[in-house]
Design a protein around this motif. Structure first.
Motif, PDB file in Angstrom:
ATOM      1  N   GLY A 171       0.818  -1.149   0.154  1.00  0.00           N
ATOM      2  CA  GLY A 171      -0.170  -0.057   0.255  1.00  0.00           C
ATOM      3  C   GLY A 171       1.022   1.366   0.022  1.00  0.00           C
ATOM      4  N   LEU A 172       0.212   2.285   0.504  1.00  0.00           N
ATOM      5  CA  LEU A 172       1.027   3.477   0.463  1.00  0.00           C
ATOM      6  C   LEU A 172       1.008   4.079   1.930  1.00  0.00           C
ATOM      7  N   VAL A 173       2.095   4.196   2.596  1.00  0.00           N
ATOM      8  CA  VAL A 173       2.312   5.072   3.883  1.00  0.00           C
ATOM      9  C   VAL A 173       2.882   6.303   3.592  1.00  0.00           C
ATOM     10  N   ILE A 174       2.278   7.506   4.274  1.00  0.00           N
ATOM     11  CA  ILE A 174       2.860   8.484   4.306  1.00  0.00           C
ATOM     12  C   ILE A 174       3.153   8.984   5.750  1.00  0.00           C
ATOM     13  N   SER A 175       4.474   9.010   6.276  1.00  0.00           N
ATOM     14  CA  SER A 175       4.703   9.104   7.472  1.00  0.00           C
ATOM     15  C   SER A 175       5.875  10.216   7.910  1.00  0.00           C
ATOM     16  N   PRO A 176       5.933  10.985   9.038  1.00  0.00           N
ATOM     17  CA  PRO A 176       7.130  11.809   9.040  1.00  0.00           C
ATOM     18  C   PRO A 176       8.169  11.014   9.750  1.00  0.00           C
ATOM     19  N   LEU A 177       9.307  11.305   9.250  1.00  0.00           N
ATOM     20  CA  LEU A 177      10.551  10.536   9.892  1.00  0.00           C
ATOM     21  C   LEU A 177      10.824  10.572  11.217  1.00  0.00           C
ATOM     22  N   VAL A 178      10.209  11.719  12.130  1.00  0.00           N
ATOM     23  CA  VAL A 178      10.386  11.590  13.531  1.00  0.00           C
ATOM     24  C   VAL A 178       9.014  11.715  14.039  1.00  0.00           C
ATOM     25  N   GLU A 179       8.668  10.770  15.040  1.00  0.00           N
ATOM     26  CA  GLU A 179       7.436  10.746  15.422  1.00  0.00           C
ATOM     27  C   GLU A 179       7.677  10.274  17.124  1.00  0.00           C
ATOM     28  N   PRO A 180       6.784  10.845  17.941  1.00  0.00           N
ATOM     29  CA  PRO A 180       6.677  10.618  19.200  1.00  0.00           C
ATOM     30  C   PRO A 180       6.424   8.962  19.858  1.00  0.00           C
ATOM     31  N   HIS A 181       7.107   8.600  20.759  1.00  0.00           N
ATOM     32  CA  HIS A 181       6.687   7.069  20.991  1.00  0.00           C
ATOM     33  C   HIS A 181       5.170   7.188  21.461  1.00  0.00           C
ATOM     34  N   PRO A 182       4.477   6.273  21.201  1.00  0.00           N
ATOM     35  CA  PRO A 182       3.042   6.256  21.666  1.00  0.00           C
ATOM     36  C   PRO A 182       2.775   6.153  23.225  1.00  0.00           C
ATOM     37  N   VAL A 183       3.874   5.693  23.970  1.00  0.00           N
ATOM     38  CA  VAL A 183       3.832   5.201  25.449  1.00  0.00           C
ATOM     39  C   VAL A 183       4.853   6.239  26.041  1.00  0.00           C
ATOM     40  N   THR A 184       5.984   6.583  25.552  1.00  0.00           N
ATOM     41  CA  THR A 184       6.810   7.369  26.443  1.00  0.00           C
ATOM     42  C   THR A 184       6.669   8.807  26.101  1.00  0.00           C
ATOM     43  N   GLY A 185       6.408   9.114  24.868  1.00  0.00           N
ATOM     44  CA  GLY A 185       6.428  10.475  24.123  1.00  0.00           C
ATOM     45  C   GLY A 185       7.837  10.667  23.572  1.00  0.00           C
ATOM     46  N   ALA A 186       8.895  10.043  23.599  1.00  0.00           N
ATOM     47  CA  ALA A 186      10.163  10.020  23.341  1.00  0.00           C
ATOM     48  C   ALA A 186      10.251  10.197  21.813  1.00  0.00           C
ATOM     49  N   PRO A 187      11.118  10.940  21.117  1.00  0.00           N
ATOM     50  CA  PRO A 187      11.101  10.850  19.938  1.00  0.00           C
ATOM     51  C   PRO A 187      11.835   9.498  19.259  1.00  0.00           C
ATOM     52  N   THR A 188      11.130   9.089  18.226  1.00  0.00           N
ATOM     53  CA  THR A 188      11.510   8.088  17.550  1.00  0.00           C
ATOM     54  C   THR A 188      11.752   8.180  16.152  1.00  0.00           C
ATOM     55  N   LEU A 189      12.482   7.478  15.205  1.00  0.00           N
ATOM     56  CA  LEU A 189      12.556   7.331  13.789  1.00  0.00           C
ATOM     57  C   LEU A 189      11.419   6.324  13.286  1.00  0.00           C
ATOM     58  N   ARG A 190      10.959   6.710  12.213  1.00  0.00           N
ATOM     59  CA  ARG A 190      10.079   5.705  11.458  1.00  0.00           C
ATOM     60  C   ARG A 190      10.623   5.955  10.123  1.00  0.00           C
ATOM     61  N   PHE A 191      11.330   5.022   9.592  1.00  0.00           N
ATOM     62  CA  PHE A 191      12.110   4.985   8.214  1.00  0.00           C
ATOM     63  C   PHE A 191      12.178   3.602   7.492  1.00  0.00           C
ATOM     64  N   LEU A 192      11.654   3.384   6.385  1.00  0.00           N
ATOM     65  CA  LEU A 192      11.734   2.267   5.512  1.00  0.00           C
ATOM     66  C   LEU A 192      12.844   2.428   4.553  1.00  0.00           C
ATOM     67  N   GLU A 193      14.067   1.870   4.809  1.00  0.00           N
ATOM     68  CA  GLU A 193      15.183   2.124   4.201  1.00  0.00           C
ATOM     69  C   GLU A 193      14.988   1.858   2.564  1.00  0.00           C
ATOM     70  N   PRO A 194      15.496   2.873   1.747  1.00  0.00           N
ATOM     71  CA  PRO A 194      15.430   2.456   0.234  1.00  0.00           C
ATOM     72  C   PRO A 194      16.445   1.510  -0.084  1.00  0.00           C
ATOM     73  N   VAL A 195      16.258   0.944  -1.312  1.00  0.00           N
ATOM     74  CA  VAL A 195      17.405  -0.252  -1.636  1.00  0.00           C
ATOM     75  C   VAL A 195      18.459   0.723  -1.984  1.00  0.00           C
ATOM     76  N   PRO A 196      19.610   0.324  -1.580  1.00  0.00           N
ATOM     77  CA  PRO A 196      20.976   1.048  -1.957  1.00  0.00           C
ATOM     78  C   PRO A 196      21.208   0.839  -3.382  1.00  0.00           C
ATOM     79  N   GLU A 197      21.622   1.959  -4.319  1.00  0.00           N
ATOM     80  CA  GLU A 197      22.261   1.693  -5.399  1.00  0.00           C
ATOM     81  C   GLU A 197      22.953   0.438  -5.767  1.00  0.00           C
TER      82      GLU A 197
END
Length: 284
Positions: A171-197
């Motif tokens: 499907g399609l996911v539109i996501s911020p790179l940095v998002e608060p942890h749903p439990v602690t509120g600490a900043p986390t990274l949400r990142f799907l790595e592109p395939v390297p060249e």
């Protein structure tokens, strides 16, 4: 956690992993993996972000692993059911069933809800020198170390991820790179790595960075990728048969280390939702 600990009323010891995580080791033979109380293990996972139970009698089958997951909370239902066999296929249709490069990612990004916990059981595994480790990055540790300017810049980044649904996800996911942890509120990274060249995989994700030109997007991806594989934040798990590994999927990103086709590597995995369930950024 700086040293292994035991208590008089338990038959297991808890010690640190490096650079994060905790190892809980059975001290008595025949102790079932369910012996450590779920509330204690959950607290440990939320604090250390990854916990390995080793030396315990493992679940007899997938149904037992599912039942254990349900003792943690609501189990995520996929099109295949609740227990996912992490196993290379002879004719894979997706890189999830292959043995080659896999992008760093978080589980459930293409589901309606993102699970809080991953619960793995290792049935078979290659030798530690033959590849097939699972790599986990603690994004809260990473973000705690980046400079304020970098964190502010990353907070403004939004990425678009698209995968054709050829197996159980897509499907399609539109996501911020940095998002608060749903439990602690600490900043986390949400990142799907592109395939390297120069790397080819089955069903590769299409990754675009919103409001970035090609060169700017490439520089950002390289910057994030370099941070994710920094050994200060990355734990490489060498599987042993019988291992139970539980993670905080809200905090960690993970991937599979490539290994040679034909080597034994069979994991089973169950996803446990948070309370309340955390909605994903799946579009539609």
């Amino acid at each position: 956690m700086s040293s292994a600990t035991t208590t008089p009323d338990t038959a297991w010891a808890t010690g640190p992993l490096s650079p994060f995580g905790a190892l809980v080791t059975a001290r008595a033979p025949g102790l079932p993996f369910t012996a450590p109380p779920v509330d204690q293990v959950r607290t440990l996972v939320r604090r250390e972000h990854l916990v390995v139970l080793r030396g315990f009698t493992p679940p007899a089958d997938g149904s037992a692993l599912e039942a254990y997951g349900r003792s943690w909370g609501e189990v995520l239902e996929w099109s295949f059911g609740t227990v996912f066999d992490v196993l290379a296929h002879e004719e894979p249709e997706d890189h999830a069933f292959d043995t080659s490069f896999m992008p760093m990612h978080w589980d459930g990004m293409y589901a309606r809800f993102v699970p809080e916990f991953q619960v793995f059981h290792c049935l078979t595994a290659p030798a530690a020198t033959e590849g097939g480790r699972t790599l986990f990055t603690d994004t809260t540790k990473l973000l705690a170390d980046v400079g304020a300017d970098t964190l502010a810049r990353w907070r403004d980044v939004v990425l678009h991820y698209r995968n054709p649904k050829v197996s159980h996800y897509g499907g399609l996911v539109i996501s911020p790179l940095v998002e608060p942890h749903p439990v602690t509120g600490a900043p986390t990274l949400r990142f799907l790595e592109p395939v390297p060249e120069g790397v080819e995989i089955l069903n590769p994700p299409n990754v675009t960075v919103a409001d970035h030109g090609p060169e700017e997007a490439r520089a950002l991806v390289d910057e994030v990728r370099s941070a994710l594989y920094d050994p200060r934040y990355l734990y490489a798990h060498s599987w042993e048969p019988g291992d139970i590994l539980i993670t905080d999927n809200y905090t960690l990103l993970h991937t599979r280390e490539p290994y040679r086709r034909g080597l034994p590597r069979h994991l089973q995995r169950v996803h446990v939702l948070g309370d309340p369930p955390h909605r994903s950024h799946l579009d539609g």
